[in-house]
Motif scaffolding. Structure first.
Motif, PDB file in Angstrom:
ATOM      1  N   MET A   1     -15.891 -20.248 -33.900  1.00  0.00           N
ATOM      2  CA  MET A   1     -16.138 -20.646 -35.450  1.00  0.00           C
ATOM      3  C   MET A   1     -15.358 -22.119 -35.926  1.00  0.00           C
ATOM      4  O   MET A   1     -14.218 -22.191 -35.945  1.00  0.00           O
ATOM      5  N   LYS A   3     -13.989 -24.020 -38.920  1.00  0.00           N
ATOM      6  CA  LYS A   3     -13.466 -23.656 -40.393  1.00  0.00           C
ATOM      7  C   LYS A   3     -13.772 -24.042 -42.006  1.00  0.00           C
ATOM      8  O   LYS A   3     -14.348 -23.956 -42.345  1.00  0.00           O
ATOM      9  N   THR A   6     -16.936 -22.505 -42.115  1.00  0.00           N
ATOM     10  CA  THR A   6     -17.672 -20.481 -43.130  1.00  0.00           C
ATOM     11  C   THR A   6     -16.506 -21.153 -44.190  1.00  0.00           C
ATOM     12  O   THR A   6     -16.896 -20.210 -44.967  1.00  0.00           O
ATOM     13  N   GLU A  75      -9.408 -16.113 -41.767  1.00  0.00           N
ATOM     14  CA  GLU A  75      -8.534 -14.943 -40.977  1.00  0.00           C
ATOM     15  C   GLU A  75      -9.381 -13.876 -40.852  1.00  0.00           C
ATOM     16  O   GLU A  75      -9.704 -13.661 -39.050  1.00  0.00           O
ATOM     17  N   GLU A  78     -12.464 -14.603 -38.784  1.00  0.00           N
ATOM     18  CA  GLU A  78     -12.542 -15.441 -37.542  1.00  0.00           C
ATOM     19  C   GLU A  78     -12.401 -13.609 -36.860  1.00  0.00           C
ATOM     20  O   GLU A  78     -12.445 -14.092 -35.513  1.00  0.00           O
ATOM     21  N   THR A  79     -11.305 -13.271 -37.103  1.00  0.00           N
ATOM     22  CA  THR A  79     -10.453 -11.904 -36.148  1.00  0.00           C
ATOM     23  C   THR A  79     -11.483 -11.003 -36.352  1.00  0.00           C
ATOM     24  O   THR A  79     -12.214 -10.683 -34.530  1.00  0.00           O
ATOM     25  N   SER A  82     -14.504 -12.042 -33.388  1.00  0.00           N
ATOM     26  CA  SER A  82     -13.811 -12.047 -32.427  1.00  0.00           C
ATOM     27  C   SER A  82     -13.731 -11.062 -31.479  1.00  0.00           C
ATOM     28  O   SER A  82     -14.325 -10.870 -30.221  1.00  0.00           O
TER      29      SER A  82
END
Ligand SMILES: CC(C)(COP(=O)(O)OP(=O)(O)OC[C@H]1O[C@@H](n2cnc3c(N)ncnc32)[C@H](O)[C@@H]1OP(=O)(O)O)[C@@H](O)C(=O)NCCC(=O)NCCS
Lengths: 85, 163
Positions: A1, A3, A6, A75, A78-79, A82
């Motif tokens: 990803m 940043k 995003t 965050e 992203e989490t 994933s």
């Protein structure tokens, strides 16, 4: 990803709900959705639903609880992305 | 402790589409969703419950220092359109809501006796903030007095607890 990318996508998502253009123009990771961008708290739900739709992820209550600034949003995206892999 | 929250119903209907897929589920408990589904005026119920949660959140935030977005954890016990309470993590706050002129206004207190001691504050008074939480300096005692303020659209309300 990526940043930067995003953050740019997130800016597009929050744009319709902001009430402070200056804070929006100078948005960083530390920007607070409510205190800085002045997004009203009911519209925070829209931001969360828009993020879910855009990334095809589910933001559970535990993640939602933290969703009050750009850093937490990044965050969480992203989490959750994933976890999908 | 006290908290308040006002919703301008006309503005809310423009700003938010609560019928949007997923919206109610993110904010309301199953019981609250049932209340909304079973009333003749779901708009009013949505914003009535929401203003209770927000008013209660303001007390919780001041008592615990916790800031976060957890609307469905603030659980409304709905007595009627005016009275109720909000439960959060073992705490209980009491609410009084007024539906008037297309606004819904809720006052929350940690102690029921305090409803009688609520006083409006004059919007022209100087409001100070610590960590985003508002207070005023009492002109007689020069002491800090906690207040709660809320605004939406053209409406503004501020309250304090008098001795
Ligand atoms: C407190 C909060 C919920 C109010 O947001 P809102 O309903 O959009 O706006 P309101 O006009 O009703 O309230 C804003 C005022 O509340 C005041 N306020 C903030 N925290 C407060 C507290 N703990 N007690 C009393 N007043 C408080 C602020 O001074 C603010 O006034 P200002 O805009 O002049 O600075 C919001 O500011 C916040 O911090 N939210 C965190 C996450 C959240 O939305 N939670 C909702 C319940 S889960």
């Amino acid at each position: 990803m990526n940043k930067e990318q995003t953050i740019a996508e997130l800016k597009n998502i929050v744009k319709p709900y902001i009430a402070n253009q200056e804070a929006f123009d100078t948005l960083t990771e530390d920007t607070d959705f409510i205190n800085d961008l002045k997004i009203n708290s009911a519209n925070l739900v829209d931001v969360i639903l828009d993020i879910e739709e855009k990334y095809d992820i589910i933001i559970d209550n535990e993640a939602m609880e933290r969703m009050i600034n750009v850093k937490a949003a990044l965050e969480i995206i992203e989490t959750k992305l994933s976890e999908k892999m | 402790m006290i908290g308040n929250d006002i919703v301008d119903l006309d503005l809310a209907s423009k700003e938010s589409n609560w019928k949007r897929k997923g919206f109610l589920k993110k904010i309301f408990t199953i019981n609250e969703q049932k209340l909304i589904a079973s009333t003749e005026f779901p708009d009013v119920m949505v914003w009535n419950l929401w203003s209770r949660k927000e008013a209660a959140y303001k007390i919780y935030n001041r008592e615990t220092g916790i800031r976060g977005f957890f609307p469905s954890q603030l659980e409304c016990v709905y007595q009627n359109a005016i009275l109720g309470s909000v439960l959060i993590k073992g705490r209980c706050y009491f609410t009084q809501s007024t539906i008037k002129n297309n606004t819904i206004y809720t006052i929350a207190v940690a102690n029921k006796e305090h409803f009688r001691r609520i006083k409006s504050i004059n919007p022209s008074i100087e409001i100070l903030k610590k960590n985003g939480i508002p207070f005023i300096i009492d002109s007689n005692s020069m002491l800090e007095k906690p207040i709660s303020i809320t605004h939406h659209g053209k409406y503004w309300k501020g309250i304090q607890l008098i001795d």
